[in-house]
Design an enzyme around this catalytic site. Structure first.
Site, PDB file in Angstrom:
ATOM      1  N   HIS A 172       5.637  54.780 -17.341  1.00 59.74           N
ATOM      2  CA  HIS A 172       5.837  53.385 -17.741  1.00 59.74           C
ATOM      3  C   HIS A 172       6.144  53.316 -19.231  1.00 59.74           C
ATOM      4  CE1 HIS A 172       1.427  52.313 -19.142  1.00 59.74           C
ATOM      5  NE2 HIS A 172       1.885  53.381 -19.732  1.00 59.74           N
TER       6      HIS A 172
ATOM      7  N   CYS B 244       4.254  53.531 -27.127  1.00 65.04           N
ATOM      8  CA  CYS B 244       4.379  53.056 -25.742  1.00 65.04           C
ATOM      9  C   CYS B 244       5.657  52.236 -25.521  1.00 65.04           C
ATOM     10  CB  CYS B 244       3.168  52.223 -25.354  1.00 65.04           C
ATOM     11  SG  CYS B 244       1.645  53.175 -25.323  1.00 65.04           S
TER      12      CYS B 244
ATOM     13  N   HIS C  16       6.483  57.296 -20.497  1.00 64.03           N
ATOM     14  CA  HIS C  16       5.525  58.401 -20.531  1.00 64.03           C
ATOM     15  C   HIS C  16       4.634  58.235 -19.306  1.00 64.03           C
ATOM     16  CE1 HIS C  16       3.547  54.997 -22.515  1.00 64.03           C
ATOM     17  NE2 HIS C  16       2.450  55.459 -21.926  1.00 64.03           N
TER      18      HIS C  16
ATOM     19  N   HIS D 133       1.047  58.644 -16.794  1.00 62.53           N
ATOM     20  CA  HIS D 133      -0.415  58.627 -16.677  1.00 62.53           C
ATOM     21  C   HIS D 133      -0.802  59.062 -15.269  1.00 62.53           C
ATOM     22  CE1 HIS D 133      -1.170  56.518 -20.443  1.00 62.53           C
ATOM     23  NE2 HIS D 133      -0.170  55.704 -20.145  1.00 62.53           N
TER      24      HIS D 133
ATOM     25  N   ASP E 210       3.420  56.204  -6.804  1.00 62.29           N
ATOM     26  CA  ASP E 210       3.230  57.614  -7.175  1.00 62.29           C
ATOM     27  C   ASP E 210       4.563  58.304  -7.419  1.00 62.29           C
ATOM     28  OD1 ASP E 210       1.604  59.933  -7.612  1.00 62.29           O
ATOM     29  OD2 ASP E 210       2.163  60.653  -5.615  1.00 62.29           O
ATOM     30  N   HIS E 211       4.653  58.965  -8.571  1.00 63.71           N
ATOM     31  CA  HIS E 211       5.873  59.663  -8.978  1.00 63.71           C
ATOM     32  C   HIS E 211       7.069  58.728  -9.070  1.00 63.71           C
ATOM     33  CE1 HIS E 211       3.306  63.090  -8.352  1.00 63.71           C
ATOM     34  NE2 HIS E 211       4.165  63.807  -9.036  1.00 63.71           N
TER      35      HIS E 211
ATOM     36  N   GLU F  49      -6.492  53.910 -16.223  1.00 67.02           N
ATOM     37  CA  GLU F  49      -5.300  54.552 -16.781  1.00 67.02           C
ATOM     38  C   GLU F  49      -5.673  55.945 -17.294  1.00 67.02           C
ATOM     39  OE1 GLU F  49      -2.123  52.479 -19.276  1.00 67.02           O
ATOM     40  OE2 GLU F  49      -3.166  53.711 -20.748  1.00 67.02           O
TER      41      GLU F  49
HETATM   42 NI    NI Z   1       0.879  54.364 -21.243  1.00 64.01          NI
END
Ligand code: NI
Length: 137
Positions: free
Chosen positions: A14, A33, A39, A41, A79-80, A124
């Site tokens: 995100h 960010c 990037h 998580h 996911d992914h 997160e």
């Molecule tokens: Ni982040």
């Protein structure tokens, strides 16, 4: 009334960005960010349902069914994937931990038979999580 929690995990990319702001304003608010390449998580989701124990089974909900619902409604979608680019609810909404918790609530609410959604908790990272109880301020 008893509360039952099931966990699931997903890994997603995100970034944070406000299109109404200048690049400098975005950088000031979101720092690294704001990088549109994003990037990742490793998120942990906890979904708590509330209900009465069925005396015949001893369960509030069918655990396999609950797992399948989380997989279908959330994990398979998030996911992914890149949340901003690939998940519709984040096309114009920052995928912050807070907003992810609200979005998951919306995805799950009303879909769990014989139980009421009580809380959606999204981590997160180990030291940061958001809780949503369905209240709309
Ligand atoms: Ni982040």
């Amino acid at each position: 009334m008893i509360y039952l929690t099931r966990k699931a995990e997903f890994s997603s990319a995100h970034f944070y960005f406000n299109p109404l702001w200048t690049p400098d304003q975005n950088l000031a608010a979101f720092g690294k960010c704001a990088n549109p390449n994003g990037h990742g998580h490793n998120y942990t989701l906890e979904v708590t349902v509330a209900g009465e124990v069925d005396p015949a089974t001893g369960f509030v909900v069918d655990l396999k069914l609950l797992k399948d619902i989380l997989e279908r409604e959330v994990v398979s979608v998030y996911d992914h994937h890149h949340l901003n680019h690939e998940v519709p609810e984040f096309a114009a909404t920052n995928p912050t931990t807070e907003n992810i918790a609200v979005a998951i609530w919306t995805r799950l609410d009303g879909k769990i038979p014989n139980a009421r959604l009580h809380r959606v908790r999204v981590y997160e990272m180990a030291d940061l999580f958001a809780d949503f109880y369905g209240e709309t301020a």
